[in-house]
Design a protein around this motif. Structure first.
Motif, PDB file in Angstrom:
ATOM      1  N   ARG A   1      18.076  23.500  55.464  1.00  0.00           N
ATOM      2  CA  ARG A   1      16.190  23.651  55.430  1.00  0.00           C
ATOM      3  C   ARG A   1      15.936  22.654  55.250  1.00  0.00           C
ATOM      4  O   ARG A   1      14.559  23.116  56.519  1.00  0.00           O
ATOM      5  CB  ARG A   1      15.857  25.013  54.442  1.00  0.00           C
ATOM      6  CG  ARG A   1      14.647  24.996  53.961  1.00  0.00           C
ATOM      7  CD  ARG A   1      14.240  25.885  52.948  1.00  0.00           C
ATOM      8  NE  ARG A   1      13.306  26.003  53.015  1.00  0.00           N
ATOM      9  CZ  ARG A   1      12.459  27.579  52.166  1.00  0.00           C
ATOM     10  NH1 ARG A   1      13.360  28.225  51.351  1.00  0.00           N
ATOM     11  NH2 ARG A   1      11.337  27.641  52.349  1.00  0.00           N
ATOM     12  N   ALA A   2      16.358  21.742  54.276  1.00  0.00           N
ATOM     13  CA  ALA A   2      15.089  20.460  54.152  1.00  0.00           C
ATOM     14  C   ALA A   2      14.914  19.434  55.635  1.00  0.00           C
ATOM     15  O   ALA A   2      14.161  19.314  55.910  1.00  0.00           O
ATOM     16  CB  ALA A   2      15.771  19.965  52.785  1.00  0.00           C
TER      17      ALA A   2
ATOM     18  N   VAL B   1      23.600  26.223  60.090  1.00  0.00           N
ATOM     19  CA  VAL B   1      23.226  25.815  60.684  1.00  0.00           C
ATOM     20  C   VAL B   1      22.908  26.124  61.281  1.00  0.00           C
ATOM     21  O   VAL B   1      21.710  26.485  62.537  1.00  0.00           O
ATOM     22  CB  VAL B   1      24.241  24.922  61.240  1.00  0.00           C
ATOM     23  CG1 VAL B   1      23.465  23.541  62.088  1.00  0.00           C
ATOM     24  CG2 VAL B   1      24.233  23.492  59.835  1.00  0.00           C
ATOM     25  N   TYR B   2      23.551  27.124  62.746  1.00  0.00           N
ATOM     26  CA  TYR B   2      22.619  28.183  63.961  1.00  0.00           C
ATOM     27  C   TYR B   2      21.966  28.844  63.560  1.00  0.00           C
ATOM     28  O   TYR B   2      20.754  28.500  64.228  1.00  0.00           O
ATOM     29  CB  TYR B   2      23.642  28.750  63.795  1.00  0.00           C
ATOM     30  CG  TYR B   2      23.662  29.853  65.474  1.00  0.00           C
ATOM     31  CD1 TYR B   2      24.123  29.209  66.645  1.00  0.00           C
ATOM     32  CD2 TYR B   2      23.992  31.077  65.204  1.00  0.00           C
ATOM     33  CE1 TYR B   2      23.879  29.941  68.217  1.00  0.00           C
ATOM     34  CE2 TYR B   2      23.550  31.907  66.562  1.00  0.00           C
ATOM     35  CZ  TYR B   2      23.583  31.620  67.726  1.00  0.00           C
ATOM     36  OH  TYR B   2      23.586  31.803  68.460  1.00  0.00           O
TER      37      TYR B   2
ATOM     38  N   ALA C   1      15.566  29.129  64.067  1.00  0.00           N
ATOM     39  CA  ALA C   1      14.180  29.298  62.850  1.00  0.00           C
ATOM     40  C   ALA C   1      13.064  28.155  63.811  1.00  0.00           C
ATOM     41  O   ALA C   1      12.195  28.236  63.110  1.00  0.00           O
ATOM     42  CB  ALA C   1      14.786  29.310  61.238  1.00  0.00           C
ATOM     43  N   LEU C   2      13.564  27.480  64.152  1.00  0.00           N
ATOM     44  CA  LEU C   2      13.166  25.583  64.535  1.00  0.00           C
ATOM     45  C   LEU C   2      12.356  26.252  65.786  1.00  0.00           C
ATOM     46  O   LEU C   2      11.093  25.923  66.939  1.00  0.00           O
ATOM     47  CB  LEU C   2      13.907  24.658  64.976  1.00  0.00           C
ATOM     48  CG  LEU C   2      14.355  24.223  63.373  1.00  0.00           C
ATOM     49  CD1 LEU C   2      15.092  23.056  63.514  1.00  0.00           C
ATOM     50  CD2 LEU C   2      12.804  23.037  63.009  1.00  0.00           C
TER      51      LEU C   2
ATOM     52  N   PRO D   1      12.336  34.152  70.356  1.00  0.00           N
ATOM     53  CA  PRO D   1      11.893  33.498  70.291  1.00  0.00           C
ATOM     54  C   PRO D   1      12.388  32.377  71.343  1.00  0.00           C
ATOM     55  O   PRO D   1      12.158  31.284  71.646  1.00  0.00           O
ATOM     56  CB  PRO D   1      12.255  32.772  68.882  1.00  0.00           C
ATOM     57  CG  PRO D   1      13.733  33.423  68.908  1.00  0.00           C
ATOM     58  CD  PRO D   1      13.441  34.805  68.589  1.00  0.00           C
ATOM     59  N   LEU D   2      13.490  32.757  72.073  1.00  0.00           N
ATOM     60  CA  LEU D   2      14.239  31.606  73.851  1.00  0.00           C
ATOM     61  C   LEU D   2      13.343  32.544  73.851  1.00  0.00           C
ATOM     62  O   LEU D   2      12.332  31.492  75.289  1.00  0.00           O
ATOM     63  CB  LEU D   2      15.854  32.047  73.345  1.00  0.00           C
ATOM     64  CG  LEU D   2      15.942  31.787  74.576  1.00  0.00           C
ATOM     65  CD1 LEU D   2      15.764  30.135  74.842  1.00  0.00           C
ATOM     66  CD2 LEU D   2      17.527  32.056  74.866  1.00  0.00           C
ATOM     67  N   LEU D   3      12.871  33.379  74.660  1.00  0.00           N
ATOM     68  CA  LEU D   3      11.827  34.351  75.615  1.00  0.00           C
ATOM     69  C   LEU D   3      10.875  33.551  75.412  1.00  0.00           C
ATOM     70  O   LEU D   3       9.423  33.340  76.450  1.00  0.00           O
ATOM     71  CB  LEU D   3      11.939  35.757  75.724  1.00  0.00           C
ATOM     72  CG  LEU D   3      13.628  36.060  75.636  1.00  0.00           C
ATOM     73  CD1 LEU D   3      13.189  37.485  75.965  1.00  0.00           C
ATOM     74  CD2 LEU D   3      14.018  35.965  77.497  1.00  0.00           C
TER      75      LEU D   3
END
Length: 408
Positions: free
Chosen positions: A150-151, A186-187, A192-193, A226-228
Motif C-alpha cells: 500500500r505504501a 500486489v495485483y 487500485a492505481l 477502471p480499465l475501461l
C-alpha cells in the motif's frame, strides 16, 4: 607487522566513531559523504575490512540517527545512500539483519509516505527497500507484512518524479513475483492505481498488471471498470497500455464483461455527453475545444473492438451477437467527435468485409448511396456525409443475434 596495522586501523575507526558521536550535523554529513564516495559497490567483507571488523558499530550509529531525524529531513539523502551501501553489499546479510532488527523497513516505508520528503530521498528509500526485497522470499514477505504494498502504491500515485515512480513500479513488480503469499495483494494494489490522477502512474500500473497477470493466472472482476475508464484519457501511452491489457484479459473470465463494456461505450449515456452549463463558463477565458472524455472513450472503444475482432474471429463472432454493429453505426453518426466517427467506420468496415450477414444488414440500414460512400473510404465518411445521413446512422435498428460465418 600485521598486528601493528590492525591496531592502526582500529585506532582510526575509533577516532572516526568518536568524531561522529561528538560531531555536529555538518561533521556527520561530511563523514557520510566520505563513506559514500569511498565504499560504493563494496562487499560485506570489504566493508568489515574498511572498518577493522567494526562496521556494525558505524551502521548502528547511522540507523539510530536516521530514525531520530528522518521526519525533519536532516542529511536524509546521505543517510539513505549510506544505508543502501550496507544493504546492497554482497555477503552482507549480517548488515541487513541488523538494519531489520531495529525496524528499518518501517522507517523506510514512512520516509516514502512523508509529504515533506524530497522526491530524490523517496527514490533512494525505495531503492533501499528493493535491496531488502531482492534478498529473498522471506524478505519480500516482511516488506508486505509491514503494509509495504500500500505504501509503495501510494507513493507511485502521488509522486511527481519519474525516477521515484519508476523505482516504485520496479519494487511492486519485485514483490509480485516469487512471492505467492502476497502476489494477489500486489495485483489488487495495481488495480487500485488505475483510477489515480497521474497519467504516468496509470501507464505504469497498466503495464505492470500485464506482467503480474501471468503470475496470478486469474483476473479479478474489479479490473473491468477502471480499465475501461482509462480509455477516456488523452494520453496515448496510457490508452496503449490499457488496450494491450484488455487484449491479454480476453483469455480470462472477465472477457465477456469487458466486451459488453466496450460495446456499451459506443453509445454514451445522454447525461455523460451534455456540455457544461454556460453559467459555469468564464466568458473572458479563451475556449479550448478539447473533446469530452466520454467521446474520447467512445473512439477508443471502437478502436479496441476493431483490434480484438482482427485478432480473433471467435471474439468477432461474440461481438456481433451483441449490439456492436448497431452501436458502431451510432458512433459513426456522432458528429460531436470526428475520431469516434473515423474509428467506428474503420471497425465496421472490417466486420462488413469479413462477415456477409453484417454486410447485408448494414447495406439495408444505410441505403445504397450511403453504403457506397462508406465502403469507398470509411476513414473519410464523416467528412463526406450530410446531417440526414448522420441521422440515418444514429437511428439504425440493426440487430444480429444469431451465429455468423466468416468469409473463407
Amino acid at each position: 607487522m600485521g598486528s601493528a596495522k590492525q591496531q592502526t586501523a582500529m585506532s582510526r575507526i575509533m577516532n572516526l566513531l568518536q568524531e561522529w558521536d561528538k560531531g555536529s550535523k555538518s561533521v556527520r554529513k561530511k563523514i557520510l559523504q566520505d563513506f559514500i564516495m569511498q565504499n560504493q559497490s563494496k562487499t560485506g567483507p570489504e566493508l568489515e575490512q574498511e572498518f577493522a571488523q567494526a562496521a556494525s558499530l558505524f551502521l548502528t550509529r547511522l540507523t539510530a540517527w536516521l530514525r531520530l531525524t528522518y521526519m525533519i529531513g536532516t542529511c536524509l539523502h546521505e543517510q539513505l545512500s549510506a544505508v543502501s551501501i550496507f544493504l546492497s553489499a554482497s555477503s552482507g546479510h549480517k548488515f541487513m539483519a541488523e538494519f531489520l532488527e531495529v525496524g528499518g523497513v518501517l522507517t523506510l516505508l514512512e520516509v516514502i509516505g512523508l509529504k515533506q520528503a524530497k522526491e530524490a530521498d523517496k527514490a533512494q528509500a525505495v531503492k533501499c527497500i528493493q535491496h531488502i526485497a531482492n534478498a529473498g522470499r522471506k524478505y519480500k514477505e516482511l516488506v508486505c507484512e509491514s503494509y509495504g504494498i500500500r505504501a509503495v502504491a501510494e507513493c507511485l500515485a502521488k509522486s511527481k518524479s519519474e525516477e521515484t515512480q519508476d523505482a516504485c513500479r520496479n519494487l511492486l513488480l519485485m514483490l509480485g513475483q516469487g512471492n505467492p503469499k502476497f502476489e494477489m495483494q500486489v495485483y489488487k494494489g495495481l488495480i487500485a492505481l488505475l483510477p489515480c490522477s497521474s497519467p504516468k502512474a496509470q501507464q505504469m500500473a497498466a503495464h505492470s498488471l500485464r506482467v503480474v497477470q501471468a503470475t496470478v493466472k486469474q483476473a479479478n472482476v474489479s479490473v473491468v471498470e477502471p480499465l475501461l475508464n482509462l480509455l477516456k484519457t488523452l494520453h496515448l501511452e496510457v490508452q496503449f497500455e490499457a488496450i494491450e491489457l484488455i487484449k491479454e484479459l480476453m483469455d480470462y473470465d472477465v472477457s465477456t464483461s469487458l466486451l459488453k463494456g466496450l460495446v456499451a461505450l459506443l453509445r454514451p449515456a445522454k447525461e455523460d455527453s451534455l456540455p457544461r452549463p454556460e453559467i459555469l463558463e468564464d466568458p473572458d477565458v479563451p475556449k479550448i475545444s478539447a473533446p469530452l472524455p466520454v467521446y474520447v472513450q467512445q473512439a477508443a472503444a471502437a478502436k479496441t473492438i476493431g483490434i480484438l475482432a482482427r485478432d480473433s474471429n471467435e471474439l468477432a463472432e461474440k461481438l456481433i451477437q451483441t449490439r456492436v454493429v448497431h452501436n458502431l453505426m451510432f458512433a459513426m453518426g456522432n458528429q460531436e467527435y470526428a475520431d469516434s466517427q473515423r474509428q467506428a467506420s474503420i471497425t465496421l468496415e472490417y466486420f462488413c468485409r469479413t462477415f456477409p450477414i453484417v454486410d447485408d444488414h448494414v447495406r439495408d440500414a444505410m441505403g445504397e448511396a450511403l453504403y457506397d460512400l462508406f465502403m469507398a473510404n470509411p476513414e473519410t465518411l464523416y467528412v463526406n456525409m450530410n446531417h440526414i445521413q448522420a441521422d440515418v446512422l444514429i437511428s439504425n435498428k440493426v440487430n444480429i443475434p444469431k451465429l455468423v460465418e466468416t468469409v473463407d
